[in-house]
Design an enzyme around this catalytic site. Structure first.
Site, short mmCIF file in Angstrom:
data_model
loop_
_atom_site.label_atom_id
_atom_site.label_comp_id
_atom_site.label_asym_id
_atom_site.label_seq_id
_atom_site.Cartn_x
_atom_site.Cartn_y
_atom_site.Cartn_z
N CYS A 36 -7.81 10.86 -30.28
CA CYS A 36 -8.94 11.60 -30.79
C CYS A 36 -8.66 13.00 -31.30
O CYS A 36 -9.45 13.74 -31.63
CB CYS A 36 -9.78 11.95 -29.43
SG CYS A 36 -9.44 13.22 -28.32
N LYS B 24 26.68 -1.80 -0.15
CA LYS B 24 25.60 -1.40 -1.26
C LYS B 24 25.56 -2.16 -2.37
O LYS B 24 26.51 -2.32 -3.03
CB LYS B 24 25.69 0.09 -1.22
CG LYS B 24 25.68 0.96 -0.22
CD LYS B 24 24.25 1.50 -0.05
CE LYS B 24 24.14 2.63 0.93
NZ LYS B 24 23.08 3.41 0.65
N ARG C 104 14.98 9.91 13.40
CA ARG C 104 16.44 10.33 13.82
C ARG C 104 16.65 11.76 13.45
O ARG C 104 17.75 11.95 14.06
CB ARG C 104 17.22 9.44 12.41
CG ARG C 104 18.52 9.70 12.15
CD ARG C 104 19.38 8.58 11.34
NE ARG C 104 20.21 9.23 10.47
CZ ARG C 104 20.95 8.45 9.69
NH1 ARG C 104 20.78 7.22 9.69
NH2 ARG C 104 21.90 9.18 8.84
N CYS D 101 -13.25 11.03 -26.17
CA CYS D 101 -12.05 10.62 -26.47
C CYS D 101 -12.23 8.94 -26.05
O CYS D 101 -12.33 8.67 -24.76
CB CYS D 101 -11.06 11.04 -25.41
SG CYS D 101 -9.28 10.57 -25.64
N LYS E 128 19.70 -4.45 4.43
CA LYS E 128 19.47 -2.88 4.95
C LYS E 128 18.01 -2.60 4.41
O LYS E 128 17.97 -2.49 3.31
CB LYS E 128 20.53 -2.11 4.33
CG LYS E 128 20.61 -0.78 4.89
CD LYS E 128 22.06 -0.03 4.27
CE LYS E 128 22.28 1.50 4.86
NZ LYS E 128 21.29 2.28 4.39
N LYS F 192 27.63 -6.64 10.92
CA LYS F 192 27.94 -6.11 12.25
C LYS F 192 28.89 -7.18 13.19
O LYS F 192 28.37 -8.46 12.96
CB LYS F 192 26.74 -5.86 13.13
CG LYS F 192 25.65 -4.83 12.36
CD LYS F 192 24.55 -4.73 13.22
CE LYS F 192 23.60 -3.74 12.39
NZ LYS F 192 22.33 -3.70 12.69
N CYS G 167 -3.97 14.79 -28.81
CA CYS G 167 -4.25 13.51 -28.30
C CYS G 167 -4.12 12.41 -29.31
O CYS G 167 -4.63 12.59 -30.35
CB CYS G 167 -5.77 13.45 -27.98
SG CYS G 167 -6.12 11.79 -27.19
N LEU H 84 25.75 4.81 8.93
CA LEU H 84 26.87 3.58 8.69
C LEU H 84 27.85 4.03 7.50
O LEU H 84 27.41 4.46 6.74
CB LEU H 84 25.69 2.28 8.10
CG LEU H 84 24.98 1.78 9.26
CD1 LEU H 84 23.79 0.64 8.41
CD2 LEU H 84 25.89 0.97 10.00
N ASP I 71 -14.01 -11.89 13.73
CA ASP I 71 -13.85 -12.14 15.31
C ASP I 71 -13.35 -11.12 15.82
O ASP I 71 -13.54 -10.66 16.89
CB ASP I 71 -13.40 -13.59 15.49
CG ASP I 71 -14.66 -14.68 15.03
OD1 ASP I 71 -15.72 -14.13 14.98
OD2 ASP I 71 -14.22 -15.92 15.08
N ASP J 109 -11.04 -12.12 10.46
CA ASP J 109 -11.04 -10.85 10.69
C ASP J 109 -12.31 -10.40 11.54
O ASP J 109 -12.25 -9.38 12.10
CB ASP J 109 -11.00 -9.99 9.41
CG ASP J 109 -9.60 -10.07 8.74
OD1 ASP J 109 -8.64 -10.64 9.31
OD2 ASP J 109 -9.56 -9.92 7.58
P1 AMP Z 1 22.89 5.43 5.92
O1 AMP Z 1 21.57 6.58 6.13
O2 AMP Z 1 23.10 5.10 4.49
O3 AMP Z 1 24.16 6.20 6.43
O4 AMP Z 1 22.55 4.18 6.75
C1 AMP Z 1 22.45 4.18 7.99
C2 AMP Z 1 20.79 3.94 8.26
O5 AMP Z 1 20.69 2.40 7.71
C3 AMP Z 1 20.46 3.76 9.79
O6 AMP Z 1 20.16 4.98 10.38
C4 AMP Z 1 19.37 2.81 9.70
O7 AMP Z 1 18.15 3.57 9.74
C5 AMP Z 1 19.36 2.15 8.34
N1 AMP Z 1 19.38 0.55 8.56
C6 AMP Z 1 18.70 -0.28 7.65
N2 AMP Z 1 18.78 -1.60 8.03
C7 AMP Z 1 19.55 -1.46 8.93
C8 AMP Z 1 20.05 -2.65 9.79
N3 AMP Z 1 19.81 -3.99 9.51
N4 AMP Z 1 21.00 -2.13 10.54
C9 AMP Z 1 21.22 -0.94 10.80
N5 AMP Z 1 20.85 0.19 10.21
C10 AMP Z 1 19.97 -0.21 9.42
ZN ZN Z 2 -8.20 12.49 -26.51
#
Ligand code: AMP
Ligand code: ZN
Length: 665
Positions: A406, A309, A134, A427, A113, A285, A403, A81, A33, A31
């Protein structure tokens, strides 16, 4: 080498070190350097503004203020998504896409995710041009200045990157950094942030990029956008992104069929808590980018991807009792004592109940069966009561009015959620907490004295405040539990030694509310002595850079208090540093003035850092690479052959560490 080249090569070098450290997690330079090189670059850039570059690594420290974030329309919409919650959902999704594509064999990329805030970044000619949040998916806010401060975001790409492209990812706050930020808030008696995701997304909209630079944010990438970028598969595009310098988590995996998707999901469902960041699921994907094109989008999300999820890990257990903790600042935290239960790999016995409002809102009663969840937060939380199991004889919870330590009546300030015990000086947990803070590592760092011993000293009526520490004698300490002659001596010596701790740390150690490490430094620098600070009016204080009204008020209150005045006077009499000292190094000379040294190799009598410091203390300069301007190369063992050759070529004298020492005599 001319200046421009030196600047350029320093930038390249620093970019590389940033990449090694923040993207690859494998630093190859100390760090110290790194900081030296950064300083060198900063110096050169300030002397030669004509070579300014907004993407120089020096720009990462922030400094730009954005009053209003410009609204930018996304060239390509940022979709959501579709979610799935079960394996059936994933199978249905595969059926739907097979129907469109006509039963072709499909491979998938599985990614985690990442739970943060999405970001879209545009690069042109290898440089970061723009970063946009976004927003609503169609339009977002331009936050480029803030994004630049994030060390894992490359400002200059490497490899065979396309000339112009957009890349998307997630800005996250890794758990360790989040915990550290919260620890610092707790230390100054502030309310900690509730979760990493909100803190990450809040950080993007801070007006002062210097503040953003201080937060340990990270940027994880997951997709390229735009027609200029030609890859065959998504997985390949991730690997490419990595080769350009982006941080793409190595957990991303190419899989051959749905069974392997399920394996990935099952694996991470269990192991997700081992990750350095939060994740709430998996994103699957379609790997082939032609197929992705063919599948396209619904009105809301791509058809070629689906999020799975994870179920929030939740269990129910019995609430045995509620206890109330009193913090160093007097804040009361209600804590649920639970029937021990297994949750997300650990046994949970306690959970925070936050405050009185939370208990009332959830109508939590002792004896209830409650639902406990482990989100990203380190501490599990109670999210509700299983009312189907409530027995009729449970009484509503009555929040304490006094408290528990105390018996002083609690207060609750307007607009604050927390109750406080106002008995600041009487206290016990507040007194002990304050002394523990005083001796802590970042404060007086007293060796030989730990938090438990402080409690013992207090309970044995040996100390009532931190000034009392300086009256302790070995004989008084020996009778305490787990103490012996030696440890008692160490303790007393450690306290004695703390008289050398510099003023700024003493100021932090005093535990003035809202005066954390950084604020203490600012105040020490500005006021120089405790008397100046103690005499400052509210208005004076507010006029100090970065000191707001709340801090100012707290400082004034501290010094107005007669007990504090006595304690401060006593600390002064003991010889604790209550004035800033100008650093004076008795060994410093100007014998090396005007000379530039380059240090190379390993030394016997110095560490490299000490050698460099010694050069600077004696008026010399330390250069990072050998050039015509170098006066001497101090060479130790294992000096690199390239450096040797260069020094010889430029006729720069090479000296040993003994020669160097002789120069100083
Ligand atoms: P949601 O907000 O639940 O509709 O999920 C969509 C969001 O998931 C996207 O806008 C991304 O910001 C987020 N995300 C997180 N990880 C990934 C990933 N590996 N691939 C694509 N989207 C992702
Ligand atoms: Zn006290």
């Amino acid at each position: 080498m001319d200046i421009q080249n030196t600047i350029q090569s320093l930038r390249e070098e620093l970019n590389l070190h940033n990449h090694n450290y923040y993207v690859l997690d494998t630093p190859t330079i100390s760090d110290y350097d790194f900081d030296q090189k950064l300083k060198e670059l900063q110096d050169l850039e300030s002397k030669h503004p004509e070579f300014f570059d907004e993407n120089s690594p020096t720009q990462r420290v922030g400094g730009m203020i954005t009053k209003n974030f410009a609204t930018i329309t996304h060239k390509n919409r940022m979709y959501s998504l579709d979610n799935s919650y079960s394996k059936e959902d994933v199978l249905d999704w595969e059926k739907r896409i097979q129907k469109i594509l006509g039963d072709v064999p499909l491979e998938y990329t599985c990614e985690l995710k990442y739970d943060g805030a999405s970001i879209s970044m545009t690069y042109e000619h290898g440089k970061l041009k723009r970063a946009v949040t976004r927003g609503d998916g169609f339009q977002g806010d331009e936050v480029t200045n803030n994004i630049k401060t994030i060390k894992s975001v490359p400002l200059q790409l490497k490899g065979d990157f396309p000339d112009s492209f957009e890349i998307r990812g997630e800005i996250i706050l890794p758990l360790e950094g989040f915990a550290k930020m919260n620890q610092e808030l707790i230390e100054i008696g502030e309310t900690p942030y509730s979760n990493p995701r909100n803190t990450a997304s809040g950080s993007l909209k801070l007006q002062d990029s210097t503040e953003v630079a201080k937060r340990p944010l990270d940027c994880l990438l997951y997709t390229f956008i735009g027609n200029d970028v030609k890859f065959a598969t998504h997985f390949e595009s991730l690997e490419k992104a990595r080769s350009f310098g982006f941080k793409v988590p190595k957990e991303a995996k190419l899989v051959k069929n749905v069974d392997e998707i399920f394996e990935f999901i099952d694996y991470w469902n269990i192991h997700r808590h081992e990750l350095p960041y939060e994740t709430d699921g998996v994103v699957v994907k379609v790997n082939n980018l032609h197929y992705q094109d063919e599948l396209g989008y619904t009105s809301k999300a791509p058809r070629w991807a689906i999020a799975y999820k994870f179920k929030a890990e939740q269990v129910s257990t019995k609430l045995n009792s509620i206890s109330y903790q009193v913090g160093r600042t007097g804040a009361i935290t209600p804590v649920a004592n639970l029937e021990p239960v297994q949750l997300a790999g650990t046994i949970v016995k306690r959970a925070s109940l936050h405050n009185a409002d939370q208990i009332e809102k959830l109508d939590i009663r002792v004896g209830d069966e409650v639902f406990v969840e482990k989100g990203g937060e380190i501490i599990p939380k109670i999210i509700g009561v299983d009312f189907t199991k409530r027995s009729l004889d449970l009484l509503p919870t009555v929040y304490i009015t006094n408290c528990p330590e105390c018996q002083t009546e609690l207060i609750r300030k307007e607009g604050e959620a927390q109750h406080y015990c106002p008995n600041f000086y009487g206290c016990p947990p507040q007194i002990i907490g304050r002394i523990q803070h005083y001796i802590s590592r970042k404060a007086m760092d007293i060796e030989g004295l730990g938090g438990e011993t402080v409690a013992l000293l207090f309970n044995n009526h040996l100390v009532q405040n931190y000034a009392d520490l300086y009256d302790l004698t070995v004989d008084q300490v020996i009778p305490l539990e787990r103490m012996a002659q030696k440890s008692a001596e160490n303790l007393v010596n450690g306290i004695e030694k703390s008289k050398e701790v510099p003023f700024e740390r003493v100021l932090f150690a005093l535990g003035i509310r809202y005066v954390g490490e950084t604020v203490a430094k600012k105040l020490a620098k500005h006021y120089q002595t405790i008397d100046n600070l103690g005499n400052a009016s509210l208005m004076d204080l507010i006029l100090v850079d970065e000191i707001g009204e709340r801090i100012a008020q707290s400082v004034v209150e501290f010094f107005e208090n007669p007990e504090n005045q006595i304690i401060i006077q006593r600390l002064k009499d003991y010889g604790v540093q209550l004035e800033a000292k100008t650093v004076f190094n008795p060994d410093a000379t100007d014998k090396l003035a005007g000379k530039t040294f380059v240090v190379s190799g390993v030394f016997e009598k110095f560490s490299r850092d000490d050698l460099k410091k010694s050069i600077e203390d004696n008026g010399g300069k330390v250069g990072s690479s050998i050039s015509a301007k170098t006066d001497y190369v101090v060479a130790g063992d294992n000096m690199g052959p390239a450096k040797l050759e260069k020094a010889n070529k430029l006729n720069v004298p090479i000296i040993s560490e003994d020669d160097f020492i002789a120069m100083l005599q």
